[in-house]
Write a protein that holds these residues in place. Sequence first.
Motif, PDB file in Angstrom:
ATOM      1  N   GLU A 145       0.853  -1.188   0.000  1.00 36.11           N
ATOM      2  CA  GLU A 145       0.000   0.000   0.000  1.00 36.11           C
ATOM      3  C   GLU A 145       0.887   1.235   0.000  1.00 36.11           C
ATOM      4  O   GLU A 145       1.263   1.763   1.043  1.00 36.11           O
ATOM      5  CB  GLU A 145      -0.928  -0.017   1.215  1.00 36.11           C
ATOM      6  CG  GLU A 145      -2.060  -1.009   1.108  1.00 36.11           C
ATOM      7  CD  GLU A 145      -3.011  -0.691  -0.043  1.00 36.11           C
ATOM      8  OE1 GLU A 145      -3.223   0.504  -0.329  1.00 36.11           O
ATOM      9  OE2 GLU A 145      -3.513  -1.640  -0.670  1.00 36.11           O
ATOM     10  N   ALA A 146       1.252   1.666  -1.198  1.00 39.35           N
ATOM     11  CA  ALA A 146       2.124   2.825  -1.363  1.00 39.35           C
ATOM     12  C   ALA A 146       1.820   3.431  -2.722  1.00 39.35           C
ATOM     13  O   ALA A 146       1.427   2.722  -3.651  1.00 39.35           O
ATOM     14  CB  ALA A 146       3.596   2.419  -1.273  1.00 39.35           C
ATOM     15  N   PRO A 147       2.000   4.741  -2.882  1.00 39.95           N
ATOM     16  CA  PRO A 147       1.685   5.385  -4.159  1.00 39.95           C
ATOM     17  C   PRO A 147       2.641   4.953  -5.265  1.00 39.95           C
ATOM     18  O   PRO A 147       3.813   4.644  -5.025  1.00 39.95           O
ATOM     19  CB  PRO A 147       1.816   6.877  -3.860  1.00 39.95           C
ATOM     20  CG  PRO A 147       2.689   6.954  -2.658  1.00 39.95           C
ATOM     21  CD  PRO A 147       2.420   5.729  -1.858  1.00 39.95           C
ATOM     22  N   LEU A 148       2.128   4.959  -6.497  1.00 42.79           N
ATOM     23  CA  LEU A 148       2.865   4.507  -7.667  1.00 42.79           C
ATOM     24  C   LEU A 148       3.322   5.700  -8.485  1.00 42.79           C
ATOM     25  O   LEU A 148       2.551   6.635  -8.717  1.00 42.79           O
ATOM     26  CB  LEU A 148       1.978   3.611  -8.534  1.00 42.79           C
ATOM     27  CG  LEU A 148       1.169   2.527  -7.821  1.00 42.79           C
ATOM     28  CD1 LEU A 148       0.318   1.764  -8.822  1.00 42.79           C
ATOM     29  CD2 LEU A 148       2.083   1.584  -7.046  1.00 42.79           C
ATOM     30  N   TYR A 149       4.573   5.643  -8.965  1.00 46.74           N
ATOM     31  CA  TYR A 149       5.137   6.711  -9.785  1.00 46.74           C
ATOM     32  C   TYR A 149       5.755   6.118 -11.038  1.00 46.74           C
ATOM     33  O   TYR A 149       6.472   5.117 -10.981  1.00 46.74           O
ATOM     34  CB  TYR A 149       6.241   7.462  -9.025  1.00 46.74           C
ATOM     35  CG  TYR A 149       5.759   8.349  -7.912  1.00 46.74           C
ATOM     36  CD1 TYR A 149       5.610   9.723  -8.103  1.00 46.74           C
ATOM     37  CD2 TYR A 149       5.467   7.829  -6.659  1.00 46.74           C
ATOM     38  CE1 TYR A 149       5.187  10.551  -7.062  1.00 46.74           C
ATOM     39  CE2 TYR A 149       5.034   8.641  -5.621  1.00 46.74           C
ATOM     40  CZ  TYR A 149       4.901  10.004  -5.832  1.00 46.74           C
ATOM     41  OH  TYR A 149       4.473  10.824  -4.815  1.00 46.74           O
ATOM     42  N   VAL A 150       5.507   6.776 -12.177  1.00 49.80           N
ATOM     43  CA  VAL A 150       6.173   6.406 -13.423  1.00 49.80           C
ATOM     44  C   VAL A 150       6.711   7.671 -14.070  1.00 49.80           C
ATOM     45  O   VAL A 150       6.081   8.725 -14.008  1.00 49.80           O
ATOM     46  CB  VAL A 150       5.215   5.670 -14.387  1.00 49.80           C
ATOM     47  CG1 VAL A 150       4.053   6.555 -14.803  1.00 49.80           C
ATOM     48  CG2 VAL A 150       5.959   5.154 -15.622  1.00 49.80           C
ATOM     49  N   ALA A 151       7.888   7.566 -14.674  1.00 55.07           N
ATOM     50  CA  ALA A 151       8.477   8.687 -15.407  1.00 55.07           C
ATOM     51  C   ALA A 151       8.554   8.331 -16.881  1.00 55.07           C
ATOM     52  O   ALA A 151       8.923   7.217 -17.247  1.00 55.07           O
ATOM     53  CB  ALA A 151       9.871   9.022 -14.875  1.00 55.07           C
ATOM     54  N   GLY A 152       8.210   9.302 -17.721  1.00 51.07           N
ATOM     55  CA  GLY A 152       8.321   9.073 -19.160  1.00 51.07           C
ATOM     56  C   GLY A 152       7.836  10.264 -19.941  1.00 51.07           C
ATOM     57  O   GLY A 152       7.155  11.146 -19.405  1.00 51.07           O
ATOM     58  N   PHE A 153       8.214  10.303 -21.200  1.00 51.32           N
ATOM     59  CA  PHE A 153       7.703  11.334 -22.086  1.00 51.32           C
ATOM     60  C   PHE A 153       6.240  11.027 -22.418  1.00 51.32           C
ATOM     61  O   PHE A 153       5.805   9.869 -22.329  1.00 51.32           O
ATOM     62  CB  PHE A 153       8.557  11.414 -23.355  1.00 51.32           C
ATOM     63  CG  PHE A 153       9.831  12.173 -23.151  1.00 51.32           C
ATOM     64  CD1 PHE A 153       9.919  13.514 -23.497  1.00 51.32           C
ATOM     65  CD2 PHE A 153      10.941  11.558 -22.582  1.00 51.32           C
ATOM     66  CE1 PHE A 153      11.084  14.231 -23.300  1.00 51.32           C
ATOM     67  CE2 PHE A 153      12.112  12.262 -22.374  1.00 51.32           C
ATOM     68  CZ  PHE A 153      12.193  13.612 -22.730  1.00 51.32           C
ATOM     69  N   PRO A 154       5.470  12.060 -22.779  1.00 54.82           N
ATOM     70  CA  PRO A 154       4.061  11.837 -23.098  1.00 54.82           C
ATOM     71  C   PRO A 154       3.882  10.732 -24.140  1.00 54.82           C
ATOM     72  O   PRO A 154       4.622  10.663 -25.119  1.00 54.82           O
ATOM     73  CB  PRO A 154       3.597  13.196 -23.637  1.00 54.82           C
ATOM     74  CG  PRO A 154       4.514  14.190 -22.987  1.00 54.82           C
ATOM     75  CD  PRO A 154       5.844  13.488 -22.881  1.00 54.82           C
ATOM     76  N   ASN A 155       2.933   9.850 -23.870  1.00 52.11           N
ATOM     77  CA  ASN A 155       2.588   8.737 -24.759  1.00 52.11           C
ATOM     78  C   ASN A 155       3.710   7.711 -24.902  1.00 52.11           C
ATOM     79  O   ASN A 155       3.716   6.911 -25.840  1.00 52.11           O
ATOM     80  CB  ASN A 155       2.170   9.235 -26.151  1.00 52.11           C
ATOM     81  CG  ASN A 155       1.282   8.221 -26.863  1.00 52.11           C
ATOM     82  OD1 ASN A 155       0.445   7.565 -26.232  1.00 52.11           O
ATOM     83  ND2 ASN A 155       1.457   8.069 -28.163  1.00 52.11           N
ATOM     84  N   ALA A 161       1.698   1.828 -20.348  1.00 52.09           N
ATOM     85  CA  ALA A 161       1.622   0.535 -19.659  1.00 52.09           C
ATOM     86  C   ALA A 161       1.312   0.721 -18.177  1.00 52.09           C
ATOM     87  O   ALA A 161       0.535  -0.048 -17.594  1.00 52.09           O
ATOM     88  CB  ALA A 161       2.942  -0.223 -19.829  1.00 52.09           C
ATOM     89  N   ALA A 162       1.920   1.730 -17.557  1.00 55.46           N
ATOM     90  CA  ALA A 162       1.670   1.978 -16.133  1.00 55.46           C
ATOM     91  C   ALA A 162       0.211   2.340 -15.891  1.00 55.46           C
ATOM     92  O   ALA A 162      -0.418   1.855 -14.937  1.00 55.46           O
ATOM     93  CB  ALA A 162       2.588   3.089 -15.633  1.00 55.46           C
ATOM     94  N   ARG A 163      -0.339   3.172 -16.760  1.00 52.77           N
ATOM     95  CA  ARG A 163      -1.753   3.551 -16.589  1.00 52.77           C
ATOM     96  C   ARG A 163      -2.677   2.349 -16.774  1.00 52.77           C
ATOM     97  O   ARG A 163      -3.638   2.158 -16.018  1.00 52.77           O
ATOM     98  CB  ARG A 163      -2.101   4.660 -17.584  1.00 52.77           C
ATOM     99  CG  ARG A 163      -1.565   6.025 -17.157  1.00 52.77           C
ATOM    100  CD  ARG A 163      -1.884   7.092 -18.179  1.00 52.77           C
ATOM    101  NE  ARG A 163      -1.634   8.433 -17.643  1.00 52.77           N
ATOM    102  CZ  ARG A 163      -1.216   9.466 -18.359  1.00 52.77           C
ATOM    103  NH1 ARG A 163      -0.985   9.313 -19.665  1.00 52.77           N
ATOM    104  NH2 ARG A 163      -1.029  10.639 -17.797  1.00 52.77           N
ATOM    105  N   ARG A 174       0.899   8.123 -10.429  1.00 51.52           N
ATOM    106  CA  ARG A 174       1.328   9.507 -10.567  1.00 51.52           C
ATOM    107  C   ARG A 174       2.392   9.559 -11.666  1.00 51.52           C
ATOM    108  O   ARG A 174       3.415   8.883 -11.561  1.00 51.52           O
ATOM    109  CB  ARG A 174       1.891  10.035  -9.251  1.00 51.52           C
ATOM    110  CG  ARG A 174       0.916   9.896  -8.082  1.00 51.52           C
ATOM    111  CD  ARG A 174       1.513  10.403  -6.778  1.00 51.52           C
ATOM    112  NE  ARG A 174       0.619  10.118  -5.652  1.00 51.52           N
ATOM    113  CZ  ARG A 174       0.825  10.534  -4.400  1.00 51.52           C
ATOM    114  NH1 ARG A 174       1.910  11.255  -4.110  1.00 51.52           N
ATOM    115  NH2 ARG A 174      -0.036  10.230  -3.439  1.00 51.52           N
ATOM    116  N   VAL A 175       2.136  10.345 -12.695  1.00 49.33           N
ATOM    117  CA  VAL A 175       3.031  10.395 -13.850  1.00 49.33           C
ATOM    118  C   VAL A 175       3.999  11.572 -13.709  1.00 49.33           C
ATOM    119  O   VAL A 175       3.575  12.716 -13.530  1.00 49.33           O
ATOM    120  CB  VAL A 175       2.238  10.537 -15.161  1.00 49.33           C
ATOM    121  CG1 VAL A 175       3.193  10.660 -16.356  1.00 49.33           C
ATOM    122  CG2 VAL A 175       1.304   9.336 -15.342  1.00 49.33           C
ATOM    123  N   VAL A 176       5.285  11.263 -13.764  1.00 51.51           N
ATOM    124  CA  VAL A 176       6.323  12.290 -13.837  1.00 51.51           C
ATOM    125  C   VAL A 176       6.568  12.522 -15.323  1.00 51.51           C
ATOM    126  O   VAL A 176       7.331  11.803 -15.955  1.00 51.51           O
ATOM    127  CB  VAL A 176       7.613  11.838 -13.121  1.00 51.51           C
ATOM    128  CG1 VAL A 176       8.657  12.950 -13.141  1.00 51.51           C
ATOM    129  CG2 VAL A 176       7.316  11.408 -11.689  1.00 51.51           C
TER     130      VAL A 176
END
Length: 370
Positions: A145-155, A161-163, A174-176
């Motif tokens: 139980e912890a928040p999820l973060y992904v980093a990437g350029f749009p699309n 895949a993370a979404r 949460r998208v970086v």
Amino acid sequence: MGSNADATSTGPLVGADPEPIRAAIEDENPLSGTRGFAGRVDGSLVRDVLGRYPLFLDGDGQDRWAFDPTELADPTPLPAGQVVDPAGNRREVWSLPDPSPRDGTAAVRAVGNAIDDALADVDTDGLAIAFSGGVDSALLAARLEAPLYVAGFPNSHDVRAARETARLLDREVRVVELDHDALVEAVPPVATATGRTNAMAVEIALPLYLVAKRAAADGFDRLAVGQGADELFGGYAKVARAPEDPRVAAETVRGARREVLESLPDQLTRDVLAIRAGGVEPVAPLLADGVVEAGLALPGSLLVTDRGERKYALRLAARKWLPDPVAFREKKALQYGSLVARELDRVARQAGFKRRMDDHVTQYVESLLE
């Protein structure tokens, strides 16, 4: 990366308490129930068999050492599995075991039980999760139980895949979102922290650093990562193609997997230093000793199937917690899935570092440090 107590990088020892390490030295037991360790125990310097924590000596000397290479004039990594005693004598105490392969059903069950134990042992206080939507990080998301973060350029592949995986797990991510300015700004601290300007090393470290930085800004001090699963469970194409792939010398899939595992200390050093530079401490549950032990006992057919499906045992075990579209999702390497490699190449060329130049992206990275 991370112990039962999820240690920080302060103090003379990280990753574990001294007592199990004393026993591991005496018994020469490489997998003694920790998630890695490094530092000083009873006057000796130690680093676990997989190098899950970095430790550096100042040149060839033994008197000055640090977890952070920027604190030393001539940082030299202590090789994984070595102990340096108070007199300065070095010896390799631990090497990876090479157990006989288990029966298929028992092997998959052992992997699942080991992952279950490792994830149950993670303290979620102050924890965020680096999440790319693949099976490795999805296992963390399903259990912690912890928040999820992904980093990437749009699309980018990783953001999409993370979404999608988060939706299937009924979680939010949460998208970086990256752009060229963020990328260029992050290159110098990443290159400085890791001590590397090689293009691929920087491209891999950048998304980790940027996720860590966002998580730290949001008030978290630890970042759970899926590091090590590809190396342990047969996630690389060169392992799947052994012995035909010229990038490995081994004649079997199991042998190629071992070759890749032996490269892990160098990769983990890069990743740990990048994440710490972002302001958080990494936690890598899939590299707990119990998971490593279960992974090492897999037959080649459960690393890569006859159909070429990689990380097969891990995917079968993951079905306990994940739906099949997630457990069997294929994933791109971090630098490609986030589009960091493509966009750093583009920025370098825009700055005048053309592809006809030798290793033009590395030259561009070095120019940003001048």
